[in-house]
Design an enzyme around this catalytic site. Structure first.
Site, PDB file in Angstrom:
ATOM      1  N   ASP A 256       0.882  -1.172   0.000  1.00  0.00           N
ATOM      2  CA  ASP A 256       0.000   0.000   0.000  1.00  0.00           C
ATOM      3  C   ASP A 256       0.920   1.222   0.000  1.00  0.00           C
ATOM      4  OD1 ASP A 256      -2.464   1.485   0.257  1.00  0.00           O
ATOM      5  OD2 ASP A 256      -1.924   1.867   2.339  1.00  0.00           O
ATOM      6  N   SER A 257       0.311   2.397  -0.077  1.00  0.00           N
ATOM      7  CA  SER A 257       1.136   3.607  -0.050  1.00  0.00           C
ATOM      8  C   SER A 257       1.673   3.891   1.361  1.00  0.00           C
ATOM      9  CB  SER A 257       0.307   4.796  -0.521  1.00  0.00           C
ATOM     10  OG  SER A 257      -0.765   5.003   0.370  1.00  0.00           O
TER      11      SER A 257
ATOM     12  N   CYS B  39      -4.628  -1.645  -1.601  1.00  0.00           N
ATOM     13  CA  CYS B  39      -4.739  -0.209  -1.842  1.00  0.00           C
ATOM     14  C   CYS B  39      -5.879   0.009  -2.832  1.00  0.00           C
ATOM     15  CB  CYS B  39      -3.415   0.295  -2.424  1.00  0.00           C
ATOM     16  SG  CYS B  39      -3.469   2.026  -2.934  1.00  0.00           S
TER      17      CYS B  39
ATOM     18  N   GLU C 157      -2.092   9.508   8.062  1.00  0.00           N
ATOM     19  CA  GLU C 157      -0.637   9.244   8.072  1.00  0.00           C
ATOM     20  C   GLU C 157       0.080  10.166   9.063  1.00  0.00           C
ATOM     21  OE1 GLU C 157       1.478   7.049   6.442  1.00  0.00           O
ATOM     22  OE2 GLU C 157      -0.131   5.955   5.436  1.00  0.00           O
TER      23      GLU C 157
ATOM     24  N   CYS D 216     -10.969   3.044   0.559  1.00  0.00           N
ATOM     25  CA  CYS D 216      -9.519   3.232   0.692  1.00  0.00           C
ATOM     26  C   CYS D 216      -9.123   2.497   1.968  1.00  0.00           C
ATOM     27  CB  CYS D 216      -9.227   4.727   0.819  1.00  0.00           C
ATOM     28  SG  CYS D 216      -7.594   5.131   1.456  1.00  0.00           S
TER      29      CYS D 216
ATOM     30  N   HIS E  76      -6.995   2.946   4.105  1.00  0.00           N
ATOM     31  CA  HIS E  76      -6.679   3.779   5.282  1.00  0.00           C
ATOM     32  C   HIS E  76      -7.929   4.061   6.140  1.00  0.00           C
ATOM     33  CE1 HIS E  76      -2.869   4.771   3.313  1.00  0.00           C
ATOM     34  NE2 HIS E  76      -2.494   5.444   4.398  1.00  0.00           N
TER      35      HIS E  76
END
Ligand code: DGL
Length: 275
Positions: free
Chosen positions: A17-18, A80, A156, A190, A192
């Site tokens: 994932d990012s 992701c 993040e 997403c 996240h």
């Protein structure tokens, strides 16, 4: 043949994932598939992906995949939503994504009033990947989507609970149209977003089914491994190795909080540009 398969079975699962988002899948895999080893890559140095143009997302994802291939994994999972939205353009047969389809299937099964919401990064929403999938499964559903570009950077940077005014304000703004349209099911498009699911749930008055793409991905992986006779034959708990492209300190701190155990010792920084 049996020996080759045995060797394959006991290799780790590669997930990327990012950044922190894919850990929502790791957490769910740990519960569902406790004997599997995992190699995780979070591209913390280049996140967010969701505000980038398609060409960049594809070139980053290809490097992420090349890195995981170098780790001799038995399968590569894009945990992701953004990368998964452009998976057709990636042209990488080794890549499997369990994010979009299973999340849409789960939403279709849960909705009662056939009003389904989708939130995602700007790139995901622009691709219409979720809408296309939902239309196939649930052609009569009213689908409402909203991009939420502020959420990944906030998460993040550690703004993940109700104590953050900034996060609550952003979530309230993004949820407005789902309340107006009375959706009864919302896809967190997403990986996240499950990290802030309590804040989203509160903004929606606790009345909406929330689809967690991390959990859907874990269920999908389990099914895939079972169907392909690839479940690990190890009996002890799986080992977890984390790789990131920037600063191990921050990532481990936040990941420890989210996963509930310390990953500091198992986290390494790599130069993703080499792959
Ligand atoms: N977890 C990624 C997703 O599912 C976040 C993308 C980003 O870095 O913007 O879309």
């Amino acid at each position: 043949m049996e020996n080759i398969l045995k060797k394959e079975k006991n290799k780790p699962i590669g997930i990327f994932d990012s950044g922190l988002g894919g850990l929502t899948a790791v957490k769910a895999i740990k519960k569902l598939l406790p004997h599997e080893d995992i190699v995780y890559f979070g591209d913390t140095g280049r996140m967010p992906y969701g505000t980038k143009i398609e060409k960049k997302i594809i070139s980053y994802a290809n490097q992420d995949i090349n890195f995981l291939k170098s780790k001799n994994v038995k399968m590569i999972i894009s945990a992701c939503g953004t990368v998964s939205s452009y998976v057709k353009q990636l042209n990488t047969p080794e890549l499997i994504t369990g994010v979009i389809k299973p999340s849409c299937q789960s939403a279709a099964n849960l909705t009662k009033n056939h009003k389904i919401g989708i939130i995602g990064t700007s790139a995901t929403i622009k691709s219409n990947a979720y809408i296309k999938e939902l239309h196939k499964i649930c052609p009569d559903a009213k689908i409402i989507q909203q991009d939420c570009p502020l959420l990944v950077p906030l998460i993040e940077n550690g703004f993940t609970d109700k104590s953050s005014d900034m996060l609550c304000k952003a979530v309230n703004i993004y949820m407005k149209k789902f309340i107006e349209e009375k959706v009864d099911t919302l896809i967190l498009g997403c990986t996240h977003y499950p990290i802030i699911k309590d804040v989203i749930n509160d903004a929606l008055g606790g009345r909406v089914n929330l689809i967690n793409p991390g959990e859907e991905t874990a269920k999908f992986i389990k099914k895939h491994l079972e169907e392909n006779n690839l479940l690990s034959e190890k009996s002890g708990p799986g080992t977890y190795n984390f790789f990131i492209s920037k600063e191990t300190y921050d990532f481990s701190e936040k990941a420890n909080l989210f996963l509930g155990y310390n990953i500091q010792k198992n986290t390494q920084r790599i130069d993703i540009h080499k792959y």
